[in-house]
Write an enzyme that holds these catalytic residues in place. Structure first.
Site, PDB file in Angstrom:
ATOM      1  N   PHE A 125     -28.712 104.230  72.329  1.00 22.75           N
ATOM      2  CA  PHE A 125     -27.970 105.473  72.176  1.00 22.75           C
ATOM      3  C   PHE A 125     -27.816 106.132  73.534  1.00 22.75           C
ATOM      4  CE2 PHE A 125     -26.685 108.446  68.677  1.00 22.75           C
ATOM      5  CZ  PHE A 125     -26.338 107.487  67.756  1.00 22.75           C
ATOM      6  N   GLN A 133     -21.607 121.388  72.249  1.00 22.35           N
ATOM      7  CA  GLN A 133     -21.393 119.975  72.574  1.00 22.35           C
ATOM      8  C   GLN A 133     -20.061 119.431  72.046  1.00 22.35           C
ATOM      9  OE1 GLN A 133     -23.992 116.615  70.776  1.00 22.35           O
ATOM     10  NE2 GLN A 133     -24.382 116.554  72.968  1.00 22.35           N
ATOM     11  N   HIS A 135     -18.337 115.972  71.368  1.00 23.35           N
ATOM     12  CA  HIS A 135     -18.700 114.553  71.199  1.00 23.35           C
ATOM     13  C   HIS A 135     -17.563 113.697  71.748  1.00 23.35           C
ATOM     14  CE1 HIS A 135     -19.766 110.759  69.331  1.00 23.35           C
ATOM     15  NE2 HIS A 135     -20.908 111.277  68.929  1.00 23.35           N
ATOM     16  N   LEU A 151     -15.817 112.292  63.104  1.00 25.53           N
ATOM     17  CA  LEU A 151     -16.702 111.651  64.074  1.00 25.53           C
ATOM     18  C   LEU A 151     -16.703 110.130  63.919  1.00 25.53           C
ATOM     19  CD1 LEU A 151     -18.975 112.280  66.218  1.00 25.53           C
ATOM     20  CD2 LEU A 151     -20.540 111.700  64.389  1.00 25.53           C
ATOM     21  N   GLU A 161     -21.692 107.565  67.934  1.00 22.19           N
ATOM     22  CA  GLU A 161     -22.117 107.001  69.213  1.00 22.19           C
ATOM     23  C   GLU A 161     -22.779 105.631  68.996  1.00 22.19           C
ATOM     24  OE1 GLU A 161     -23.747 109.926  71.993  1.00 22.19           O
ATOM     25  OE2 GLU A 161     -25.543 108.708  72.067  1.00 22.19           O
ATOM     26  N   ARG A 174     -23.605 112.747  76.496  1.00 22.93           N
ATOM     27  CA  ARG A 174     -22.312 113.102  75.881  1.00 22.93           C
ATOM     28  C   ARG A 174     -21.467 114.012  76.747  1.00 22.93           C
ATOM     29  NH1 ARG A 174     -24.284 113.815  69.595  1.00 22.93           N
ATOM     30  NH2 ARG A 174     -24.510 111.572  69.285  1.00 22.93           N
ATOM     31  N   HIS A 190     -18.695 119.308  68.267  1.00 26.98           N
ATOM     32  CA  HIS A 190     -19.602 118.565  67.390  1.00 26.98           C
ATOM     33  C   HIS A 190     -20.884 119.303  67.047  1.00 26.98           C
ATOM     34  CE1 HIS A 190     -21.590 115.134  65.645  1.00 26.98           C
ATOM     35  NE2 HIS A 190     -22.495 115.080  66.596  1.00 26.98           N
ATOM     36  N   ARG A 238     -27.428 118.004  74.159  1.00 27.74           N
ATOM     37  CA  ARG A 238     -28.308 117.262  73.250  1.00 27.74           C
ATOM     38  C   ARG A 238     -28.078 115.765  73.375  1.00 27.74           C
ATOM     39  NH1 ARG A 238     -27.700 114.973  67.938  1.00 27.74           N
ATOM     40  NH2 ARG A 238     -25.637 115.871  67.583  1.00 27.74           N
TER      41      ARG A 238
HETATM   42  C1  LIG Z   1     -20.548 114.114  61.550  1.00 29.04           C
HETATM   43  C2  LIG Z   1     -21.917 114.351  62.123  1.00 29.04           C
HETATM   44  C3  LIG Z   1     -22.714 113.281  62.479  1.00 29.04           C
HETATM   45  C4  LIG Z   1     -23.978 113.483  63.029  1.00 29.04           C
HETATM   46  N1  LIG Z   1     -24.750 112.406  63.369  1.00 29.04           N
HETATM   47  C5  LIG Z   1     -26.005 112.609  63.860  1.00 29.04           C
HETATM   48  C6  LIG Z   1     -26.858 111.505  64.145  1.00 29.04           C
HETATM   49  O1  LIG Z   1     -26.526 110.351  63.928  1.00 29.04           O
HETATM   50  N2  LIG Z   1     -28.076 111.758  64.654  1.00 29.04           N
HETATM   51  C7  LIG Z   1     -28.524 113.035  64.889  1.00 29.04           C
HETATM   52  O2  LIG Z   1     -29.653 113.198  65.345  1.00 29.04           O
HETATM   53  N3  LIG Z   1     -27.731 114.095  64.601  1.00 29.04           N
HETATM   54  C8  LIG Z   1     -26.496 113.905  64.086  1.00 29.04           C
HETATM   55  N4  LIG Z   1     -25.717 114.999  63.787  1.00 29.04           N
HETATM   56  C9  LIG Z   1     -26.283 116.359  63.870  1.00 29.04           C
HETATM   57  C10 LIG Z   1     -27.226 116.593  62.690  1.00 29.04           C
HETATM   58  O3  LIG Z   1     -26.769 115.898  61.574  1.00 29.04           O
HETATM   59  C11 LIG Z   1     -27.335 118.064  62.323  1.00 29.04           C
HETATM   60  O4  LIG Z   1     -27.604 118.842  63.462  1.00 29.04           O
HETATM   61  C12 LIG Z   1     -28.460 118.286  61.312  1.00 29.04           C
HETATM   62  O5  LIG Z   1     -28.350 117.382  60.243  1.00 29.04           O
HETATM   63  C13 LIG Z   1     -28.473 119.710  60.816  1.00 29.04           C
HETATM   64  O6  LIG Z   1     -29.408 119.815  59.788  1.00 29.04           O
HETATM   65  P1  LIG Z   1     -29.837 121.225  59.224  1.00 29.04           P
HETATM   66  O7  LIG Z   1     -30.854 120.968  58.172  1.00 29.04           O
HETATM   67  O8  LIG Z   1     -30.197 122.106  60.346  1.00 29.04           O
HETATM   68  O9  LIG Z   1     -28.502 121.849  58.586  1.00 29.04           O
HETATM   69  P2  LIG Z   1     -27.462 121.310  57.482  1.00 29.04           P
HETATM   70  O10 LIG Z   1     -27.720 119.925  57.066  1.00 29.04           O
HETATM   71  O11 LIG Z   1     -26.126 121.638  57.993  1.00 29.04           O
HETATM   72  O12 LIG Z   1     -27.787 122.238  56.228  1.00 29.04           O
HETATM   73  C14 LIG Z   1     -27.479 123.613  56.193  1.00 29.04           C
HETATM   74  C15 LIG Z   1     -27.864 124.181  54.850  1.00 29.04           C
HETATM   75  O13 LIG Z   1     -27.732 125.594  54.878  1.00 29.04           O
HETATM   76  C16 LIG Z   1     -27.130 126.056  53.692  1.00 29.04           C
HETATM   77  N5  LIG Z   1     -26.460 127.331  53.971  1.00 29.04           N
HETATM   78  C17 LIG Z   1     -25.675 127.649  55.035  1.00 29.04           C
HETATM   79  N6  LIG Z   1     -25.231 128.917  54.926  1.00 29.04           N
HETATM   80  C18 LIG Z   1     -25.741 129.420  53.776  1.00 29.04           C
HETATM   81  C19 LIG Z   1     -25.630 130.676  53.091  1.00 29.04           C
HETATM   82  N7  LIG Z   1     -24.895 131.694  53.561  1.00 29.04           N
HETATM   83  N8  LIG Z   1     -26.288 130.814  51.906  1.00 29.04           N
HETATM   84  C20 LIG Z   1     -27.008 129.801  51.388  1.00 29.04           C
HETATM   85  N9  LIG Z   1     -27.148 128.599  51.994  1.00 29.04           N
HETATM   86  C21 LIG Z   1     -26.521 128.417  53.169  1.00 29.04           C
HETATM   87  C22 LIG Z   1     -26.184 124.935  53.311  1.00 29.04           C
HETATM   88  O14 LIG Z   1     -25.900 124.989  51.922  1.00 29.04           O
HETATM   89  C23 LIG Z   1     -27.012 123.701  53.690  1.00 29.04           C
HETATM   90  O15 LIG Z   1     -27.855 123.336  52.636  1.00 29.04           O
HETATM   91  C24 LIG Z   1     -24.449 114.802  63.228  1.00 29.04           C
HETATM   92  C25 LIG Z   1     -23.659 115.886  62.856  1.00 29.04           C
HETATM   93  C26 LIG Z   1     -22.395 115.664  62.322  1.00 29.04           C
HETATM   94  C27 LIG Z   1     -21.558 116.862  61.985  1.00 29.04           C
END
Ligand SMILES: Cc1cc2nc3c(=O)[nH]c(=O)nc-3n(C[C@H](O)[C@H](O)[C@H](O)COP(=O)(O)OP(=O)(O)OC[C@H]3O[C@@H](n4cnc5c(N)ncnc54)[C@H](O)[C@@H]3O)c2cc1C
Length: 562
Positions: free
Chosen positions: A116, A229, A231, A241, A244, A275, A339, A374
């Site tokens: 990566f 960031q 991507h 997306l 990577e 990135r 991203h 990141r």
């Molecule tokens: C397309 C894509 C691919 C990625 N690939 C990778 C990867 O391969 N490796 C890596 O390390 N990272 C990757 N990332 C980044 C990583 O996936 C995210 O940063 C991470 O999963 C975020 O997790 P989280 O639990 O913080 O938030 P999220 O998974 O976004 O969850 C947010 C939660 O908050 C809740 N929420 C939000 N607002 C409210 C509200 N007002 N009221 C109630 N609930 C609310 C939502 O319902 C949800 O359950 C990727 C990101 C994207 C977009």
């Protein structure tokens, strides 16, 4: 009225991991989420999750992982937190595997890794190109097993603050439109990123920075919000997306002449430089006329159909469906796209924010691991390591409190009702929240993106201010109570505007180039004056900026080349 020891806002990987830890410690914990847990954006993660596992035949160490992360961050990450993450990563990967994640295996049956960006060793564990989905579903099973209360499809409207401490949340049950108070001795914010503040973005439509804005409004500062960031490989057209992991498996980046241009910009790491570096290189190729229709190409042809189908099946499908390109046979047009946000609610390594009782983990938090940029596959890792740690710390905090603070429930509910009623009563002005949302997204993508200038950022900042004024004139036409998405997207817009303003102000303040913050008017990194974090507080008359030193443990700043 509902009441718990710990309330977790968000059911992505960070929120669920935090809740599981809190529940293991015997606390009464509940999770609240605006979508079903497995629809959280974590589900979209493709490429994988990092850990320096070491083991037979590997010379990888946690120190190397930490150093790569520090270098990736352009020396803006706090090295004490980065050390915690790199040291604890292997144990968290094992735990995920024991929970049931079916990680890919190598020919000896051991957990397989792929290369990566920005990593000196191959240390990314993966499940095809659906790693997030695999992780999230397994985590959800653990949540069900623990039998905890999930307020599913409840939208959090505000955080409760009393006597200086966070004491719960006010939320709307999206199915009924009822507004309820949920008291808690500790709250963990895990509400994810801000993707949709930009248009286009790789993020799901639900990534609207709600968590950051809610915390910001009760006095928690956000940190390094200028660090956004881009991507390097997002699909032409809709900005989806393409992981990577494709470059990790050996795919090339080529310009219109078929030239692997990364040899000019990062001769050692080529396509697997960090990135920010790759995105800038692509932008230069495109600007200087060596792109095609605003894009360059991701070339997977030499990887062969078998590998593509096995390990990159999802992106093959995305390219075919949305750009009509079969990546087995043709290079696919891509460009840098918004991203991820490195910035977020400032926390320590146990997730504690500056507001007692409020913890944060995952993309909405800034621990700070990622600093100015990141590394791919460090974010999923951050969600599990710091989700777990904040779950534990929140329970300890809750136990130190005799009973939840008493507050006037009626007043809290009435405040929110009045705010919503105001939106409903507004005369229809001829434009909608969707239009404001689009204008915000476009201006942020134009001026607070890969390359930045004072003038451009000012234009973006002024536009956001104007849109904030317009917001107060927007009306919600749908007056229904059941799943009123017209209302929710208007409320999300308010959150996004707060986040956009904080991002513009932080970016304007940092007069240097570091990581993802690349200014044409200040092209160099300036360690003497700018080796510091930007803190932003919400204040009367606009955001207030402050600074905090970066924590250095063992890696003093170096020149950053790949
Ligand atoms: C397309 C894509 C691919 C990625 N690939 C990778 C990867 O391969 N490796 C890596 O390390 N990272 C990757 N990332 C980044 C990583 O996936 C995210 O940063 C991470 O999963 C975020 O997790 P989280 O639990 O913080 O938030 P999220 O998974 O976004 O969850 C947010 C939660 O908050 C809740 N929420 C939000 N607002 C409210 C509200 N007002 N009221 C109630 N609930 C609310 C939502 O319902 C949800 O359950 C990727 C990101 C994207 C977009």
């Amino acid at each position: 009225m509902y009441q718990h020891d710990v309330l977790v806002i968000g059911a992505g990987l960070a929120g669920m991991r935090a809740a599981i830890e809190a529940s293991r410690m015997g606390a009464d914990v509940a999770v609240i989420t605006k979508v079903h847990p497995v629809r959280s954006h974590s589900n979209a993660a493709q490429g994988g999750i990092n850990a320096a596992m070491g083991g037979e035949g590997s010379d990888d160490t946690w120190e190397l992982h930490a150093y790569d992360t520090v270098k990736g961050s352009d020396w803006l990450g706090d090295q004490d937190s980065i050390e915690v993450m790199a040291k604890e990563a292997p144990q968290d990967i094992f735990e995920l595997e024991h929970m049931g994640v079916i990680f890919a295996r190598d020919e000896f049956g051991r957990l397989a890794t792929r290369a990566f960006g920005g990593a000196s060793k191959q240390r990314t564990f993966y499940v095809g190109d659906i790693t997030g989905q695999a992780l999230l579903h397994v985590m959800y099973e653990q949540l069900l097993k623990a039998g905890m209360r999930v307020y599913e499809e409840w939208f959090v409207l505000s955080l409760i603050k009393e006597e200086g401490e966070c004491a719960g949340a006010v939320a709307m049950n999206m199915m009924t439109g009822d507004i309820e108070v949920i008291r808690a001795k500790a709250v963990i914010m895990a509400a994810g990123g801000i993707g949709r503040v930009y248009e286009p973005s790789t993020n799901g439509l639900i990534c609207t920075g709600d968590g950051m804005a809610l915390a910001y409004r009760i006095g928690a500062p956000m940190m390094d919000m200028e660090m956004v960031q881009y991507h390097p490989t997002t699909l032409k057209g809709n900005g989806a997306l393409l992981t990577e992991g494709a470059r990790g498996e050996g795919a090339y980046l080529i310009n219109k002449d078929g030239d692997r241009f990364m040899k000019k910009y990062a001769p050692n790491k080529m396509e697997l430089a960090s990135r920010d570096v790759v995105s800038r290189s692509e932008a230069i190729e495109i600007q200087e006329g060596r792109g095609v229709d605003g894009c360059v190409y991701l070339d997977c042809r030499h990887l062969g159909e078998k590998l593509i189908r096995q390990r990159l099946g999802q992106i093959a499908e995305l390219a075919l469906e949305f750009a009509n390109v079969d990546i087995v046979k043709n290079p696919v047009p891509i460009r840098p796209g918004m991203h991820y946000i490195m910035g977020g609610i400032k926390t320590n390594a146990d997730g504690a924010s500056y507001v007692p009782g409020l913890f944060a983990a995952g993309e909405c938090a800034n621990v700070s691991i990622h600093g100015g940029n990141r590394l791919g596959a460090n974010s999923l890792l951050e969600t599990v390591v710091f989700g777990r740690r904040s779950g534990k710390a929140a329970v300890e905090f809750a136990r130190s409190k005799a009973k939840p603070v008493r507050i006037s429930e009626t007043m809290l509910v009435e405040q929110q009702k009045a705010k919503i009623q105001k939106l409903m009563d507004q005369p229809y002005p001829g434009y909608t929240s969707a239009r404001v949302r689009l204008e915000m997204g476009k201006i942020m993508d134009k001026h607070v993106s890969v390359f930045r200038t004072e003038q451009g950022m000012k234009e973006a900042g002024d536009t956001i201010l104007r849109l904030m004024q317009q917001y107060h004139k927007l009306s919600v036409r749908d007056h229904g109570k059941v799943y009123n998405w017209n209302l929710f997207s208007t409320l999300e817009l308010e959150n996004m505007l707060d986040v956009a303003e904080a991002t513009c102000m932080s970016a304007l303040a940092r007069k240097e180039s570091r990581g993802a913050h690349s200014r044409l008017d200040f092209p160099d990194r300036n360690d003497k004056e700018w080796m510091k974090h930007t803190l932003v507080y919400k204040a009367e008359g606009g955001p207030k900026i402050d600074y905090l030193p970066v924590v250095i443990t063992q890696w003093p700043p170096e020149r950053r080349t790949y």
